[in-house]
Write an enzyme that holds these catalytic residues in place. Structure first.
Site, PDB file in Angstrom:
ATOM      1  N   ASP A  98     -20.284-103.804  57.057  1.00  0.00           N
ATOM      2  CA  ASP A  98     -20.895-104.303  55.824  1.00  0.00           C
ATOM      3  C   ASP A  98     -21.851-103.311  55.182  1.00  0.00           C
ATOM      4  O   ASP A  98     -22.065-103.349  53.967  1.00  0.00           O
ATOM      5  CB  ASP A  98     -21.685-105.579  56.131  1.00  0.00           C
ATOM      6  CG  ASP A  98     -22.864-105.307  57.048  1.00  0.00           C
ATOM      7  OD1 ASP A  98     -24.015-105.445  56.609  1.00  0.00           O
ATOM      8  OD2 ASP A  98     -22.646-104.919  58.206  1.00  0.00           O
ATOM      9  N   THR A 103     -28.457-107.235  58.290  1.00  0.00           N
ATOM     10  CA  THR A 103     -28.137-106.676  59.599  1.00  0.00           C
ATOM     11  C   THR A 103     -27.460-107.767  60.410  1.00  0.00           C
ATOM     12  O   THR A 103     -27.686-108.954  60.172  1.00  0.00           O
ATOM     13  CB  THR A 103     -29.400-106.173  60.330  1.00  0.00           C
ATOM     14  OG1 THR A 103     -29.067-105.925  61.710  1.00  0.00           O
ATOM     15  CG2 THR A 103     -30.529-107.188  60.283  1.00  0.00           C
ATOM     16  N   THR A 107     -28.902-102.061  63.091  1.00  0.00           N
ATOM     17  CA  THR A 107     -28.833-101.504  61.747  1.00  0.00           C
ATOM     18  C   THR A 107     -30.271-101.431  61.213  1.00  0.00           C
ATOM     19  O   THR A 107     -31.090-102.254  61.597  1.00  0.00           O
ATOM     20  CB  THR A 107     -28.016-102.452  60.842  1.00  0.00           C
ATOM     21  OG1 THR A 107     -26.700-102.536  61.345  1.00  0.00           O
ATOM     22  CG2 THR A 107     -27.995-101.986  59.399  1.00  0.00           C
TER      23      THR A 107
END
Length: 319
Positions: free
Chosen positions: A200, A220, A169
Site C-alpha cells: 500500500d 501502516t 512502516t
C-alpha cells in the site's frame, strides 16, 4: 491573522513491537517528530517537515524502512515510499527500489522533477542516478535482525505470518503555519515477500493521502488489506462527512477489520490542526508535537507528555 499552529504526527509502524525494541522505537519516533517540528517552527512547509521526519526514521535501524528494512524472498531489500502535498494534490512515489538510503527523498524528486507520480524498480534507479542520488551497497541497509528473521522464515516449518505482525512502516503527517497539509510514508514491505511485491505504501490513497480541504493521513499495517479498502482516502472521506480525526480513523480501521480481516494503524491531522494516532493492532509507535508539547506512546491508551524543550534537552545527548 489566519496563521495555523503547526502540527506534526509520526508513526513507526503498527504491529507487535518486541520488548527489547520498545525503547528504541519510542526514541526513534520522538526524534522524528522533533525534527519535523523543528522544520515547521522555522517556517518550513508541511512537505519539508514530513520528508525530514520520515528520513530520520529511514536512517534508524529500529524501523522497517531504509536501513533496517526487511528482506524479500531472495534476501534483498526492496523499498516503497510516497509523499503528497495537500495544496495541489501533487504526489511522488517509488516502489521496489534498492541500494539507496532514503527512498522518501527520491519520491519527493519524482513529485517535483517529473510529470509522473510513481516510478518503479529499474526506472526509479535510473532516475535516482540522473538526480545524483548516491547509490549505496545493498548490504548497508541490511541489519543483523533482518537477516536473522529472513533465515527463520525460510525454514520449512516457519510461519512468516507470525513475524508479519511486526511491520514497522514509517510515516508522517503535518500542517504548516500556512495551513497546508502533507503526508509521507516509507517501508521495506513484508518479510520474505515475493520479488517485485509492492504494498500500500507506494499507492496514493492507500499508504497516504493529503488534501488541504480535509487533512492528511499516513497508514501502516497489512498492505494488501489497506489497498482493498483504500484506507487513507477512506479516513479523509469520513472527515469530509464531518467526523473528527479520531472517529474517522477508528471507523475506517474498524471497517478494514470487519470487511477484510485486516489490522493496521493510522496517523491523521485535519485542516483545523486536530490530530489522531489510532491502531487496531496490539501496538503502534507514534509521536506528535503541537503547541510546543510532545505526546508519544506505543500501547493503546499510553500517552506520555513532555514540553518540547525538555524533550530536546534529553535528545541532544543522543544526537
Amino acid at each position: 491573522l489566519g496563521r495555523m499552529k503547526p502540527v506534526i504526527v509520526v508513526h513507526g509502524g503498527a504491529g507487535r513491537i518486541f520488548k527489547e525494541r520498545e525503547e528504541g522505537c519510542r526514541a526513534g519516533v520522538v526524534r522524528a517528530a522533533l525534527r519535523g517540528y523543528g522544520v515547521l517552527k522555522q517556517g518550513g512547509t508541511a512537505v519539508d517537515a514530513v520528508e525530514k521526519a520520515v528520513q530520520s526514521m529511514e536512517d534508524d535501524p529500529h524501523f522497517n524502512a531504509g536501513c533496517g528494512s526487511v528482506l524479500n524472498e531472495k534476501g534483498e531489500v526492496e523499498m516503497d515510499a510516497i509523499i503528497m502535498d495537500g495544496k495541489n494534490l501533487d504526489s511522488g512515489a517509488v516502489s521496489a527500489v534498492k541500494c539507496i538510503a532514503n527512498p522518501i527523498k527520491l519520491a519527493r524528486l519524482v513529485m517535483e522533477k517529473t510529470k509522473h507520480m510513481l516510478l518503479t524498480d529499474h526506472g526509479a534507479h535510473l532516475f535516482a542516478q540522473a538526480m545524483g542520488i548516491p547509490e549505496i551497497p545493498g548490504e548497508k541497509l541490511i541489519t543483523e535482525r533482518s537477516r536473522e528473521r529472513w533465515k527463520k522464515n525460510l525454514e520449512p516449518d516457519s510461519n512468516p505470518e507470525e513475524f508479519q505482525k511486526d511491520l514497522g512502516t514509517v510515516g508522517a503527517v503535518a500542517i504548516d503555519s500556512e495551513g497546508n497539509v502533507a503526508c509521507a510514508t516509507s517501508t521495506g514491505g513484508l518479510s520474505n515477500k515475493l520479488i517485485g511485491r509492492v504494498g500500500d505504501t507506494a499507492c496514493i490513497g492507500s499508504g497516504g493521502y493529503a488534501d488541504n480541504q480535509s487533512g492528511a493521513t499516513s497508514t501502516t499495517g497489512h498492505g494488501e488489506s489497506i489497498m482493498k479498502v483504500v484506507l487513507a482516502r477512506l479516513i479523509l472521506y469520513h472527515m469530509e462527512q464531518g467526523m473528527p480525526p479520531e472517529v474517522a480513523a477508528d471507523t475506517a480501521l474498524d471497517y478494514m477489520k470487519t470487511r477484510v480481516g485486516g489490522l493496521g494503524g493510522v496517523i491523521v491531522v485535519n485542516k483545523a490542526g486536530e490530530w489522531a494516532a489510532r491502531f487496531s493492532t496490539k501496538q503502534m509507535s507514534w509521536a506528535t508535537v503541537k503547541d510546543d508539547e510532545l505526546h508519544y506512546g506505543i500501547y493503546a491508551g499510553e500517552r506520555h507528555v513532555k514540553s518540547v524543550d525538555e524533550a530536546l534537552a534529553s535528545e541532544s545527548d543522543g544526537f
